[in-house]
Motif scaffolding. Structure first.
Motif, PDB file in Angstrom:
ATOM      1  N   GLY A  23      50.340  25.246  31.693  1.00 51.65           N
ATOM      2  CA  GLY A  23      50.772  26.158  30.644  1.00 51.65           C
ATOM      3  C   GLY A  23      52.096  26.841  30.902  1.00 51.65           C
ATOM      4  N   THR A  24      52.803  26.466  31.964  1.00 46.38           N
ATOM      5  CA  THR A  24      54.093  27.084  32.249  1.00 46.38           C
ATOM      6  C   THR A  24      55.178  26.483  31.353  1.00 46.38           C
ATOM      7  OG1 THR A  24      54.518  25.476  34.007  1.00 46.38           O
ATOM      8  CG2 THR A  24      53.471  27.563  34.632  1.00 46.38           C
ATOM      9  N   PHE A 603      49.517  26.439  22.790  1.00 46.35           N
ATOM     10  CA  PHE A 603      49.400  26.901  24.164  1.00 46.35           C
ATOM     11  C   PHE A 603      49.219  28.415  24.185  1.00 46.35           C
ATOM     12  CE2 PHE A 603      53.927  27.212  23.303  1.00 46.35           C
ATOM     13  CZ  PHE A 603      54.323  28.369  23.945  1.00 46.35           C
ATOM     14  N   ASP A 604      48.651  28.921  25.252  1.00 50.69           N
ATOM     15  CA  ASP A 604      48.363  30.347  25.403  1.00 50.69           C
ATOM     16  C   ASP A 604      49.647  31.085  25.749  1.00 50.69           C
ATOM     17  OD1 ASP A 604      47.412  32.852  25.910  1.00 50.69           O
ATOM     18  OD2 ASP A 604      45.966  32.252  27.449  1.00 50.69           O
ATOM     19  N   LEU A 605      50.079  31.968  24.861  1.00 47.19           N
ATOM     20  CA  LEU A 605      51.331  32.691  25.081  1.00 47.19           C
ATOM     21  C   LEU A 605      51.263  33.615  26.293  1.00 47.19           C
ATOM     22  CD1 LEU A 605      52.265  33.595  21.392  1.00 47.19           C
ATOM     23  CD2 LEU A 605      53.379  31.907  22.848  1.00 47.19           C
ATOM     24  N   VAL A 670      56.875  45.949  27.192  1.00 50.22           N
ATOM     25  CA  VAL A 670      56.506  44.548  27.383  1.00 50.22           C
ATOM     26  C   VAL A 670      55.011  44.397  27.106  1.00 50.22           C
ATOM     27  CG1 VAL A 670      56.457  42.600  28.974  1.00 50.22           C
ATOM     28  CG2 VAL A 670      58.325  44.262  29.096  1.00 50.22           C
ATOM     29  N   ASP A 671      54.658  43.590  26.096  1.00 52.79           N
ATOM     30  CA  ASP A 671      53.234  43.397  25.793  1.00 52.79           C
ATOM     31  C   ASP A 671      52.654  42.287  26.661  1.00 52.79           C
ATOM     32  OD1 ASP A 671      53.957  40.971  24.675  1.00 52.79           O
ATOM     33  OD2 ASP A 671      53.368  41.475  22.630  1.00 52.79           O
ATOM     34  N   ARG A 672      51.371  41.995  26.464  1.00 55.10           N
ATOM     35  CA  ARG A 672      50.687  41.068  27.369  1.00 55.10           C
ATOM     36  C   ARG A 672      51.112  39.619  27.187  1.00 55.10           C
ATOM     37  NH1 ARG A 672      45.702  38.916  25.104  1.00 55.10           N
ATOM     38  NH2 ARG A 672      45.427  39.586  22.940  1.00 55.10           N
ATOM     39  N   PHE A 673      51.960  39.353  26.173  1.00 61.14           N
ATOM     40  CA  PHE A 673      52.473  37.996  25.968  1.00 61.14           C
ATOM     41  C   PHE A 673      53.922  37.852  26.434  1.00 61.14           C
ATOM     42  CE2 PHE A 673      49.363  38.949  22.616  1.00 61.14           C
ATOM     43  CZ  PHE A 673      48.393  38.007  22.934  1.00 61.14           C
TER      44      PHE A 673
END
Length: 682
Positions: A23-24, A603-605, A670-673
């Motif tokens: 996921g990178t 994909f998971d942000l 900065v949010d969790r994404f």
């Protein structure tokens, strides 16, 4: 394996590489190569992927078709049409490029001498009054090929109602035409209204040699490098299609690159909890604005790429103005400061690039005011920007005519640019009935995040969301976009006389063809989705309303809709649009529109966001000009800021693909994404 998204812009080519295993992501930004954009395309991929055999999918957002239309650099084409319809492309809708004056200067993409007529006639009800004369068709095709036409379009009257004559003509032409570039209106757009159908098909033929040649060069180079995966192209509707489809219907790529950015912005914003967002893509040449409401992009059934160049195919609604980083600032004879539409582009670029341009741009103003680090320009094109040259150009072309010093003139350039951008945002929001206060603003592109604070102040938007990689958001959109195929078919029947079996037959045909496209793709889909929409109106009305139709599709089989269901759906859509129904109005179905979509895995942000608890100290401090004063401004490495970080302005967050400016009075979180949410500091 890796999925690669590539967006080719007017100034830079952006690459987003997603590693499916962990996921990178990795990004690259390289200068766009002219005239052949394939050079920058391959260079950008090569910066992040050593072995092309490691790539499973390459998805490309291209401006090749857009540029060919805007610059009138498509192929020399010919037209074979029904007797008497030779001048439809030139007459258009009897409109004019300018409201006032007795003269116009419009030139159609097909010169009149290459528009040939043949005997044939199909009536509006589908009856063939005059069978097509195939000998005349063959003679016309031979003549056009001999005159050097590289592509041909077959445009027959009422072929949407019965394509038989046109199909016979196309079969005859394809048998003798020297290449595959043969377009016909019943294949491209089987829809009522002659000019729109003729224009869309002619523009498709106009683009075919250019776009198919470009895509063929790319695909060949990828395969020679060891790539064995699937190569797909972003459509103007925000979906993707196989490269062979793009070569057949290149007109669907007319706004390919900007559409990919909107798709990515919608996904990022919705995931972050902001389903209502206004996007602002600021590249080197333009500022593209779009509105997403409830997580859904606005789709327009028709777009004018330029005056008289009408494309009737679903496109994401995007408003474009000439206010990019390379847009040139100039003072007119009346002493008014203007920005664009002329742009310095990627070559020679802004004055600060030192490549020969001597006229100031928006980027030059940001450089002179300290907002861009001259020692770390984005894109890897230069090692240092020439601040002094930029200042001299601003003095000569803006400061001296307006009697302003260097920094006043640079601030004036930004105020005018910001005002133009704010006007574009108001156009897609306020003027269409949307309150911008309930929307977030998502700036992306290389220069968008420098102007986020100004847009909040100018338009009244509450917050801005700067995505993790704003400079390559459109390339990310290529990776995210679903595969989609749109279909249209004119029905042209009163609801109380509608043959639902015929309507269902068209629906089934669209579903069958769309599902076949999905099965043929090498991509894995999480799910398939089918949607239907009718263009409807009351008898006597010219304009239609879009009527979503809920129809069950089980195991690929379409269940017939009832007339009562269609009437109820129309009443609901008409009331929502106009607030009332017409008493005793007779309902009419004009067109069926179908969309078959293959939902690609997302994909998971969260994988993009850095982890850690320690907020790094500023890596430097730089004096930056705000308004009428200089302020000491902290400079941070944005990609190193962990989730939860809060930065109070003034501050600058730098990363390889863009610069984020947090103005005084604002703060960034900065949010969790990994997005940076910019709001008022209160």
């Amino acid at each position: 394996m890796k999925i690669v998204g590539v967006d080719v812009g007017g100034t830079f080519t952006d690459v987003f590489v997603l590693n499916e295993a962990d996921g990178t992501a990795a990004v690259a930004k390289v200068p766009t190569t002219r005239p052949d954009q394939s050079g920058g395309f391959l260079t950008g991929i090569g910066e992040q992927v050593e072995d092309l055999s490691d790539i499973s999918v390459v998805v490309h957002g291209t401006t090749a078709g857009t540029n060919a239309l805007l610059e009138r650099k498509g192929a020399k084409i010919g037209v074979i049409t029904t007797m008497g319809l030779r001048d439809v492309l030139e007459m258009r809708r009897r409109d004019r490029p300018r409201t006032w004056g007795l003269r116009g200067d419009f030139e159609p993409v097909v010169d009149r001498r290459y528009r040939l007529e043949v005997p044939e006639r199909t009536l509006a009800d589908g009856t063939i009054r005059t069978p097509v004369d195939l000998d005349t068709v063959r003679a016309a095709a031979t003549t056009l090929a001999g005159q050097g036409c590289a592509a041909i379009a077959i445009l027959f009257a009422n072929s949407y109602a019965n394509p038989a004559n046109e199909a016979l003509a196309v079969q005859a032409v394809r048998a003798i035409w020297p290449n595959e570039h043969v377009s016909c209106s019943s294949e491209i757009l089987p829809e009522i209204r002659e000019f729109e159908r003729f224009s869309t098909t002619a523009l498709n033929a106009y683009l075919q040699p250019e776009v198919s040649g470009y895509l063929d060069r790319l695909e060949t180079a990828l395969k020679q490098g060891g790539f064995g995966g699937e190569f797909m192209i972003v459509q103007s509707n925000g979906g993707v299609m196989a490269v062979d489809t793009a070569c057949k219907v290149p007109v669907r790529t007319a706004l390919s690159g900007p559409a990919a950015g909107v798709i990515a912005a919608g996904y990022i914003a919705s995931t972050a909890g902001f389903p209502d967002v206004i996007t602002g893509d600021m590249g080197g040449t333009s500022f593209d604005v779009s509105l997403i409401a409830g997580g859904q992009s606005m789709l327009s059934p028709q777009t004018s790429i330029d005056f008289g160049m009408v494309v009737r195919t679903p496109m994401i609604e995007i408003t474009t103005i000439g206010a990019g980083g390379g847009s040139i600032a100039w003072v007119d004879k009346g002493g008014l400061l203007n920005i664009g539409p002329e742009s310095a582009g990627s070559n020679p670029g802004p004055v600060a690039y030192g490549l020969g341009n001597d006229r100031p741009t928006v980027t030059d103003a940001n450089v002179v005011l300290g907002r861009i680090d001259p020692d770390n320009p984005i894109g890897g094109k230069l090692t240092r920007l020439d601040v002094e040259a930029a200042a001299r150009a601003i003095d000569a072309h803006v400061g001296a005519p307006l009697n302003l010093d260097t920094h006043q003139a640079a601030e004036a350039i930004l105020r005018v640019a910001n005002s133009r951008m704010a006007g574009a945002i108001r156009l897609v929001s306020i003027e269409r009935g949307f309150d911008p206060k309930r929307f977030a603003f998502m700036p992306f592109g290389g220069g968008g995040a420098l102007h986020a604070g100004a847009m909040l102040a100018e338009v009244g938007i509450a917050r801005a969301i700067v995505p993790r990689y704003p400079g390559v958001t459109s390339a990310m959109g290529c990776v995210i976009a679903d595969m989609r195929q749109d279909f249209v078919q004119t029905i042209n029947a009163l609801v109380d006389q509608l043959d639902t079996a015929v309507l269902t037959g068209f629906m089934q045909d669209h579903v069958d063809r769309g599902m076949a496209m999905l099965r043929a793709a090498q991509t894995t889909f999480e799910a398939g989705k089918v949607s239907f929409e009718l263009d409807m109106a009351y008898i006597g009305q010219t304009h239609t309303v879009a009527v979503p139709l809920e129809v069950t599709v089980g195991d690929g089989i379409v269940q017939p809709p009832a007339r009562a269901q269609i009437e109820a759906a129309f009443d609901a859509a008409y009331t929502a649009t106009f607030g009332r129904l017409l008493k005793n109005g007779v309902r009419r179905v004009l067109n069926l529109r179908s969309a078959v979509t293959g939902i690609r895995p997302k994909f998971d942000l969260e994988t993009l966001a850095p982890r850690g608890n320690r907020i790094p100290a500023p890596r430097a401090t730089r004096r930056v000009h705000f308004g009428d004063t200089w302020r000491d401004t902290a400079i941070y490495d944005r990609l190193a800021l962990p989730v939860g970080t809060e930065i109070t302005g003034p501050a600058i967050l730098e990363q390889p693909d863009t610069t984020v400016l947090i103005e005084p009075g604002l703060k960034g979180r900065v949010d969790r994404f990994g997005n940076t949410i910019i709001t008022g500091d209160r």
